[in-house]
Design a protein around this motif. Sequence first.
Motif, PDB file in Angstrom:
ATOM      1  N   ARG A   1       0.856  -1.190   0.000  1.00 23.68           N
ATOM      2  CA  ARG A   1       0.000   0.000   0.000  1.00 23.68           C
ATOM      3  C   ARG A   1       0.887   1.233   0.000  1.00 23.68           C
ATOM      4  O   ARG A   1       1.801   1.359   0.821  1.00 23.68           O
ATOM      5  N   ASN A   2       0.638   2.149  -0.930  1.00 24.10           N
ATOM      6  CA  ASN A   2       1.351   3.418  -1.013  1.00 24.10           C
ATOM      7  C   ASN A   2       0.382   4.530  -0.643  1.00 24.10           C
ATOM      8  O   ASN A   2      -0.730   4.579  -1.177  1.00 24.10           O
ATOM      9  N   PHE A   3       0.791   5.405   0.260  1.00 22.81           N
ATOM     10  CA  PHE A   3      -0.077   6.519   0.624  1.00 22.81           C
ATOM     11  C   PHE A   3       0.749   7.670   1.168  1.00 22.81           C
ATOM     12  O   PHE A   3       1.910   7.510   1.536  1.00 22.81           O
ATOM     13  N   CYS A   4       0.130   8.847   1.166  1.00 21.51           N
ATOM     14  CA  CYS A   4       0.801  10.014   1.732  1.00 21.51           C
ATOM     15  C   CYS A   4      -0.199  10.767   2.599  1.00 21.51           C
ATOM     16  O   CYS A   4      -1.408  10.592   2.484  1.00 21.51           O
TER      17      CYS A   4
ATOM     18  N   HIS B   1       9.379  13.222   3.699  1.00 22.72           N
ATOM     19  CA  HIS B   1      10.085  12.023   4.136  1.00 22.72           C
ATOM     20  C   HIS B   1       9.284  10.799   3.740  1.00 22.72           C
ATOM     21  O   HIS B   1       8.066  10.771   3.894  1.00 22.72           O
ATOM     22  N   ALA B   2       9.976   9.799   3.240  1.00 25.91           N
ATOM     23  CA  ALA B   2       9.337   8.536   2.876  1.00 25.91           C
ATOM     24  C   ALA B   2       9.850   7.456   3.817  1.00 25.91           C
ATOM     25  O   ALA B   2      11.024   7.442   4.188  1.00 25.91           O
ATOM     26  N   ILE B   3       8.954   6.567   4.207  1.00 25.29           N
ATOM     27  CA  ILE B   3       9.338   5.480   5.102  1.00 25.29           C
ATOM     28  C   ILE B   3       8.520   4.249   4.766  1.00 25.29           C
ATOM     29  O   ILE B   3       7.373   4.349   4.337  1.00 25.29           O
ATOM     30  N   GLN B   4       9.127   3.089   4.941  1.00 29.44           N
ATOM     31  CA  GLN B   4       8.438   1.828   4.705  1.00 29.44           C
ATOM     32  C   GLN B   4       8.090   1.209   6.052  1.00 29.44           C
ATOM     33  O   GLN B   4       8.940   1.095   6.933  1.00 29.44           O
ATOM     34  N   ILE B   5       6.833   0.829   6.195  1.00 26.70           N
ATOM     35  CA  ILE B   5       6.318   0.288   7.449  1.00 26.70           C
ATOM     36  C   ILE B   5       5.804  -1.121   7.204  1.00 26.70           C
ATOM     37  O   ILE B   5       5.082  -1.356   6.235  1.00 26.70           O
ATOM     38  N   LYS B   6       6.178  -2.048   8.052  1.00 22.48           N
ATOM     39  CA  LYS B   6       5.635  -3.408   8.000  1.00 22.48           C
ATOM     40  C   LYS B   6       4.471  -3.473   8.975  1.00 22.48           C
ATOM     41  O   LYS B   6       4.573  -3.014  10.111  1.00 22.48           O
ATOM     42  N   TYR B   7       3.348  -4.045   8.513  1.00 20.68           N
ATOM     43  CA  TYR B   7       2.146  -4.093   9.342  1.00 20.68           C
ATOM     44  C   TYR B   7       1.491  -5.463   9.240  1.00 20.68           C
ATOM     45  O   TYR B   7       1.238  -5.962   8.143  1.00 20.68           O
ATOM     46  N   HIS B   8       1.233  -6.086  10.390  1.00 24.53           N
ATOM     47  CA  HIS B   8       0.524  -7.360  10.450  1.00 24.53           C
ATOM     48  C   HIS B   8      -0.931  -7.054  10.801  1.00 24.53           C
ATOM     49  O   HIS B   8      -1.224  -6.633  11.915  1.00 24.53           O
ATOM     50  N   ALA B   9      -1.821  -7.252   9.848  1.00 24.14           N
ATOM     51  CA  ALA B   9      -3.228  -6.878  10.004  1.00 24.14           C
ATOM     52  C   ALA B   9      -4.016  -7.939  10.775  1.00 24.14           C
ATOM     53  O   ALA B   9      -3.564  -9.071  10.946  1.00 24.14           O
ATOM     54  N   ARG B  10      -5.202  -7.548  11.196  1.00 19.84           N
ATOM     55  CA  ARG B  10      -6.093  -8.471  11.912  1.00 19.84           C
ATOM     56  C   ARG B  10      -6.517  -9.645  11.056  1.00 19.84           C
ATOM     57  O   ARG B  10      -6.874 -10.691  11.579  1.00 19.84           O
TER      58      ARG B  10
ATOM     59  N   LYS C   1      -4.696 -11.448   9.474  1.00 24.63           N
ATOM     60  CA  LYS C   1      -3.530 -12.342   9.499  1.00 24.63           C
ATOM     61  C   LYS C   1      -2.601 -12.179   8.307  1.00 24.63           C
ATOM     62  O   LYS C   1      -1.756 -13.007   8.049  1.00 24.63           O
ATOM     63  N   LYS C   2      -2.754 -11.098   7.553  1.00 25.91           N
ATOM     64  CA  LYS C   2      -1.876 -10.841   6.415  1.00 25.91           C
ATOM     65  C   LYS C   2      -0.864  -9.769   6.774  1.00 25.91           C
ATOM     66  O   LYS C   2      -1.145  -8.878   7.560  1.00 25.91           O
ATOM     67  N   ASP C   3       0.306  -9.891   6.184  1.00 29.24           N
ATOM     68  CA  ASP C   3       1.350  -8.892   6.373  1.00 29.24           C
ATOM     69  C   ASP C   3       1.321  -7.911   5.205  1.00 29.24           C
ATOM     70  O   ASP C   3       1.243  -8.309   4.045  1.00 29.24           O
ATOM     71  N   TYR C   4       1.395  -6.624   5.547  1.00 31.98           N
ATOM     72  CA  TYR C   4       1.362  -5.570   4.550  1.00 31.98           C
ATOM     73  C   TYR C   4       2.634  -4.737   4.634  1.00 31.98           C
ATOM     74  O   TYR C   4       3.194  -4.563   5.718  1.00 31.98           O
ATOM     75  N   THR C   5       3.052  -4.216   3.504  1.00 26.96           N
ATOM     76  CA  THR C   5       4.118  -3.244   3.437  1.00 26.96           C
ATOM     77  C   THR C   5       3.458  -1.913   3.097  1.00 26.96           C
ATOM     78  O   THR C   5       2.802  -1.790   2.059  1.00 26.96           O
ATOM     79  N   LEU C   6       3.608  -0.937   3.983  1.00 28.25           N
ATOM     80  CA  LEU C   6       3.019   0.384   3.789  1.00 28.25           C
ATOM     81  C   LEU C   6       4.125   1.360   3.446  1.00 28.25           C
ATOM     82  O   LEU C   6       5.079   1.510   4.211  1.00 28.25           O
ATOM     83  N   ASN C   7       4.031   1.991   2.306  1.00 28.48           N
ATOM     84  CA  ASN C   7       4.982   3.028   1.909  1.00 28.48           C
ATOM     85  C   ASN C   7       4.331   4.381   2.171  1.00 28.48           C
ATOM     86  O   ASN C   7       3.376   4.757   1.505  1.00 28.48           O
ATOM     87  N   LEU C   8       4.839   5.076   3.174  1.00 31.71           N
ATOM     88  CA  LEU C   8       4.257   6.321   3.637  1.00 31.71           C
ATOM     89  C   LEU C   8       5.134   7.510   3.241  1.00 31.71           C
ATOM     90  O   LEU C   8       6.357   7.451   3.387  1.00 31.71           O
ATOM     91  N   ILE C   9       4.504   8.562   2.746  1.00 34.60           N
ATOM     92  CA  ILE C   9       5.199   9.812   2.481  1.00 34.60           C
ATOM     93  C   ILE C   9       4.572  10.876   3.379  1.00 34.60           C
ATOM     94  O   ILE C   9       3.378  11.142   3.289  1.00 34.60           O
ATOM     95  N   ASP C  10       5.371  11.454   4.252  1.00 35.72           N
ATOM     96  CA  ASP C  10       4.957  12.560   5.111  1.00 35.72           C
ATOM     97  C   ASP C  10       5.309  13.832   4.360  1.00 35.72           C
ATOM     98  O   ASP C  10       6.471  14.163   4.194  1.00 35.72           O
ATOM     99  N   THR C  11       4.295  14.530   3.857  1.00 34.13           N
ATOM    100  CA  THR C  11       4.511  15.697   3.010  1.00 34.13           C
ATOM    101  C   THR C  11       4.748  16.967   3.823  1.00 34.13           C
ATOM    102  O   THR C  11       4.530  16.992   5.022  1.00 34.13           O
ATOM    103  N   THR C  12       5.132  18.012   3.128  1.00 30.71           N
ATOM    104  CA  THR C  12       5.385  19.284   3.798  1.00 30.71           C
ATOM    105  C   THR C  12       4.123  20.113   3.928  1.00 30.71           C
ATOM    106  O   THR C  12       3.952  20.829   4.877  1.00 30.71           O
TER     107      THR C  12
END
Length: 80
Positions: free
Chosen positions: A5-8, A57-66, A68-79
């Motif tokens: 999942r990619n989001f900002c 800033h961009a950061i990759q977050i690993k998330y284990h959802a309810r 039972k699936k693992d997700y990779t979240l690519n987050l961009i914190d904008t200005t």
Amino acid sequence: MEHLRNFCIIAHIDHGKSTLADRLLEYTGTVAARDMSKQMLDDMDLEQERGITIKLHAIQIKYHARNKKDYTLNLIDTTR
């Protein structure tokens, strides 16, 4: 790609974008609560001094959802 999942975070100045990013880092366990600092992603001296995000800033977050699936979240914190 199915679990990617990619989001900002976009909002006006001083509406809590960096605070929300900090809470996501804490909630997902990317950064332990004891290691958290205010505006964790703001690493420039001027950003920390003024309490604002100057550079996105961009950061990759690993998330284990309810589901039972693992997700990779690519987050961009904008200005703004």
